[in-house]
Design a protein around this motif. Structure first.
Motif, PDB file in Angstrom:
ATOM      1  N   LEU B 167       0.759  -1.251   0.018  1.00 16.55           N
ATOM      2  CA  LEU B 167      -0.155  -0.088  -0.003  1.00 16.55           C
ATOM      3  C   LEU B 167       0.715   1.270  -0.007  1.00 16.55           C
ATOM      4  N   GLY B 168       2.036   1.070  -0.613  1.00 22.39           N
ATOM      5  CA  GLY B 168       2.791   2.477  -0.960  1.00 22.39           C
ATOM      6  C   GLY B 168       3.195   2.898   0.577  1.00 22.39           C
ATOM      7  N   SER B 169       3.532   4.184   0.341  1.00 23.28           N
ATOM      8  CA  SER B 169       3.745   5.131   1.584  1.00 23.28           C
ATOM      9  C   SER B 169       2.744   5.098   2.606  1.00 23.28           C
ATOM     10  N   GLY B 170       1.550   5.186   2.118  1.00 22.87           N
ATOM     11  CA  GLY B 170       0.248   5.286   3.069  1.00 22.87           C
ATOM     12  C   GLY B 170      -0.070   4.468   4.017  1.00 22.87           C
ATOM     13  N   GLY B 171      -0.117   3.093   3.919  1.00 17.02           N
ATOM     14  CA  GLY B 171      -0.508   2.138   4.524  1.00 17.02           C
ATOM     15  C   GLY B 171      -2.273   2.187   4.386  1.00 17.02           C
ATOM     16  N   TRP B 172      -2.635   1.013   5.076  1.00 16.08           N
ATOM     17  CA  TRP B 172      -4.129   1.098   5.248  1.00 16.08           C
ATOM     18  C   TRP B 172      -4.660   1.639   6.201  1.00 16.08           C
ATOM     19  N   SER B 173      -5.821   2.575   6.110  1.00 15.55           N
ATOM     20  CA  SER B 173      -6.377   3.400   6.865  1.00 15.55           C
ATOM     21  C   SER B 173      -7.151   2.646   7.701  1.00 15.55           C
ATOM     22  N   GLU B 199       6.135   8.515  14.019  1.00 13.91           N
ATOM     23  CA  GLU B 199       7.121   7.310  13.986  1.00 13.91           C
ATOM     24  C   GLU B 199       6.709   6.231  13.138  1.00 13.91           C
ATOM     25  N   TRP B 200       5.430   6.174  12.948  1.00 16.19           N
ATOM     26  CA  TRP B 200       4.721   5.196  11.995  1.00 16.19           C
ATOM     27  C   TRP B 200       5.680   5.321  10.626  1.00 16.19           C
ATOM     28  N   GLU B 201       5.563   6.527   9.968  1.00  9.39           N
ATOM     29  CA  GLU B 201       6.264   6.894   8.944  1.00  9.39           C
ATOM     30  C   GLU B 201       7.788   6.647   9.003  1.00  9.39           C
ATOM     31  N   ARG B 202       8.112   6.911   9.982  1.00  8.49           N
ATOM     32  CA  ARG B 202       9.872   6.549  10.281  1.00  8.49           C
ATOM     33  C   ARG B 202       9.987   5.235   9.938  1.00  8.49           C
ATOM     34  N   LEU B 203       9.158   4.325  10.771  1.00 10.00           N
ATOM     35  CA  LEU B 203       9.346   2.864  10.487  1.00 10.00           C
ATOM     36  C   LEU B 203       9.092   2.303   9.348  1.00 10.00           C
ATOM     37  N   HIS B 204       8.026   2.951   8.630  1.00  4.40           N
ATOM     38  CA  HIS B 204       7.453   2.360   7.377  1.00  4.40           C
ATOM     39  C   HIS B 204       8.517   2.804   6.276  1.00  4.40           C
ATOM     40  N   GLU B 205       9.141   3.886   6.425  1.00  4.28           N
ATOM     41  CA  GLU B 205      10.186   4.107   5.318  1.00  4.28           C
ATOM     42  C   GLU B 205      11.387   3.412   5.484  1.00  4.28           C
ATOM     43  N   ASP B 206      11.477   2.995   6.895  1.00  2.00           N
ATOM     44  CA  ASP B 206      12.971   2.024   6.861  1.00  2.00           C
ATOM     45  C   ASP B 206      12.602   0.632   6.663  1.00  2.00           C
ATOM     46  N   LYS B 207      11.460   0.395   6.474  1.00  2.00           N
ATOM     47  CA  LYS B 207      10.824  -1.016   5.994  1.00  2.00           C
ATOM     48  C   LYS B 207      11.138  -1.904   7.324  1.00  2.00           C
ATOM     49  N   VAL B 208      10.822  -1.414   8.555  1.00  2.00           N
ATOM     50  CA  VAL B 208      10.741  -2.273   9.691  1.00  2.00           C
ATOM     51  C   VAL B 208       9.999  -3.471   9.604  1.00  2.00           C
ATOM     52  N   TRP B 209       8.809  -3.352   9.062  1.00  6.20           N
ATOM     53  CA  TRP B 209       7.882  -4.506   9.430  1.00  6.20           C
ATOM     54  C   TRP B 209       8.413  -5.566   8.107  1.00  6.20           C
ATOM     55  N   LYS B 210       9.262  -5.150   7.224  1.00  8.48           N
ATOM     56  CA  LYS B 210       9.800  -6.108   6.413  1.00  8.48           C
ATOM     57  C   LYS B 210      11.050  -6.865   6.814  1.00  8.48           C
ATOM     58  N   LYS B 211      11.789  -5.931   7.550  1.00 11.29           N
ATOM     59  CA  LYS B 211      12.903  -6.377   8.039  1.00 11.29           C
ATOM     60  C   LYS B 211      12.821  -7.131   9.436  1.00 11.29           C
ATOM     61  N   LEU B 212      12.104  -7.076  10.299  1.00 14.30           N
ATOM     62  CA  LEU B 212      11.719  -7.592  11.603  1.00 14.30           C
ATOM     63  C   LEU B 212      10.362  -8.662  11.357  1.00 14.30           C
ATOM     64  N   ASN B 213       9.971  -8.682  10.126  1.00 13.56           N
ATOM     65  CA  ASN B 213       8.744  -9.314   9.972  1.00 13.56           C
ATOM     66  C   ASN B 213       7.651  -9.305  11.079  1.00 13.56           C
TER      67      ASN B 213
END
Lengths: 366, 366
Positions: B167-173, B199-213
């Motif tokens: 969902l790109g840079s925005g994510g699901w609302s 902070e969410w945008e920080r973590l999202h841009e840094d792909k934290v959810w991908k890196k840490l699953n």
């Protein structure tokens, strides 16, 4: 847009480098390093009737390094320029708050901090927008993230293809920075922007965007820069008229005013945010009579009346007969009425009757 | 979940009908129509150490129609019950504000309104949650909409299949009501919930959810009911640990406290919202020392100190050595520190170092 965005990045980097080069040249030439900064005080804010935008006048000031009255702001501006350069180089973004912390530190052998409050770094960033002729977003500094959107649009963003019509009850969450978004397909006749997320859910559940072939977008309260840029880009790049739906109170009208003409505090960036053709859909004082909403009036407080009087005198409303009549009616009502009050006419009255009839009959103000 | 949700709708309708039937029976039997309503006052709020939830005690009161002290609340409760029934019948939702307007009207031949303020309809809805044993969301009354989510999850919602990882840079609302969402695929080891969208945008841009699953989720300030339910559902249905990331200040800790144990004002619904195993990831007073953040302290105001003292005495923190030590350290610091201050250590320090190391070393509080 992809190319266009890359060009913007290159432009931002170039302008930042030129700024640095200019300062180095000053030093090498044994001149007092200086920056020319357009004045952003109220005294230099004007309403331009031709562009219909609140913009800055031509006055600028020179800010010197060797000047005790200037040096603090001078250093702050150079600091945020360095941070913006760093962000562009690593292709990352920071929020305003993060930039503040990023540049906050004590100058060695002194007890002086480069910035003590976020207000200072914010102002430095706004100055930098003017000095480099690049928006904060181009400089990779983000504002707040808020708001949702739904409708027949397909975008490409960060490598993902996102279809705004297939996102369930939530919709797409609008990022703080929408500069890099590419619109791949835009199949809509107009946009409805509303002040409140609850109204957005109402319209979304009622499938208004599908029935009227439009987009629905909201933030909460004053629209964020991300939302404003998104509206403006769709308006300019895809010729979509923008309809604004707010409560009938001075604050709602102010939200509309900012969306359309820009604001005094962000006058330097109106061109990149404002939509001088934005249409005011409702609520209007005439709706209150037509739909018998008088019993839902919430009495004005003194602060509301003051705000309403301010609005009346704004240059961009002052000479508009329609708006002056509108404000007069508001004053007669002596109170505000919320959009949510329309639910007294039926759960989906706003979606099934109010909006479609207004748009069909072209009952909007401008 | 689809079936489960249908069952919930049927249950809600049945309970509403039973309520109506009971009242009709009272009338037919020439009894004074009455409702049994559990008492929601502070005096009936308890912390249950077994469930680790702030819940209601057993005390209830009887509310009569023919009783001048009861009749107003009685009628309001029946009114919101009728509105909930209407909403379930047409399968639509209303916000709290809309429900207020929906039931607000003057009783014929009197000058008495059924409700004068939203507070009244809100309280009636909360009572109805207890009377019917159905949450407000089950009764199709929505709270606020706010927040974004990203990660390797595929959901089905309103007929759409939504992949939170695309969902790109925005994510699901995140919608206000998440009851009907079906989780089709959940490929994540845990959830990080944070207080702020920046902070969410920080973590999202840094792909934290991908890196840490993992999943990353935020609202802004106090978590909405929609966000809390979403966290709880993922925690219970998919066994995902929940990590909470807030500023180191009494308000941040309070956000964590509510997420974990529930709140006094919504004690009647803790079971459906709270996550007694939620883990506190940061910021901690120990971080301030370890990462040399003392220079970013923002001095406590009196109101912060008062709030901190309140926290210290909460039953659910009172006997926890770790938390008492934590609060003591906070008092010694005499100020708060924001998550954003971590950006002074590096643009992506929070994503690349702070979070992964904390989780790896199991440095969280409970």
């Amino acid at each position: 847009m992809k190319k266009k965005h890359k060009k913007k990045i290159i432009e931002a980097k170039k302008n930042l480098k030129n700024l640095g080069k200019k300062l180095v040249d000053d030093i090498k030439g044994r001149r007092n390093p200086s920056l020319i900064v357009p004045i952003r005080a109220l005294s230099n804010v004007v309403f331009d009737p031709k562009t219909r935008l609140i913009t800055l006048g031509n006055r600028a000031s020179k800010r010197y390094f060797f000047n005790v009255a200037h040096v603090r702001k001078f250093v702050q501006t150079v600091e945020v320029a360095a941070t913006a350069k760093e962000l562009l180089d690593v292709n990352k973004h920071l929020s305003l708050r993060e930039v503040f912390y990023r540049i906050k530190r004590t100058i060695p052998h002194t007890n002086i901090n480069i910035v003590d409050e976020q207000k200072e770094s914010n102002k430095a960033i706004e100055d930098l927008e003017l000095i480099t002729d690049c928006s904060r977003e181009q400089l990779h500094v983000n504002a707040n993230k808020m708001g949702s959107v739904a409708g027949n649009v397909v975008i490409k963003d960060k490598g993902d293809t996102v279809n705004w019509s297939k996102l369930g009850s939530g919709g797409w969450s609008i990022p703080s920075n929408v500069e890099e978004i590419e619109f791949k397909k835009v199949d809509a006749d107009f946009i409805i922007y509303m002040e409140k997320a609850a109204e957005w859910e109402r319209l979304h559940e009622d499938k208004v965007w599908k029935k009227l072939n439009c987009l629905i977008m909201s933030s909460q309260g004053q629209a964020t820069r991300g939302v404003r840029r998104m509206l403006q880009r769709l308006h300019i790049e895809h010729k979509l008229p923008v309809y604004v739906l707010v409560d009938l109170d001075p604050w709602g009208i102010y939200i509309y005013s900012v969306l359309r003409f820009g604001s005094i505090s962000l006058a330097h960036i109106s061109e990149r945010l404002a939509i001088p053709d934005a249409r005011f859909l409702g609520l209007t004082p005439y709706d209150i009579e037509e739909f018998d909403l008088k019993r839902h009036l919430i009495k004005f407080k003194d602060v509301d009346i003051k705000r309403l009087n301010d609005l009346t005198k704004y240059e961009w409303f002052k000479n508009k007969k329609e708006w002056q009549e509108f404000f007069k009616k508001m004053k007669e009502l002596k109170g505000k009425v919320e959009l949510a009050a329309l639910s007294s006419k039926g759960i989906s009255f706003i979606s099934d009757t109010y909006i479609p009839e207004k748009i069909k009959k072209k009952e909007w103000l401008k």
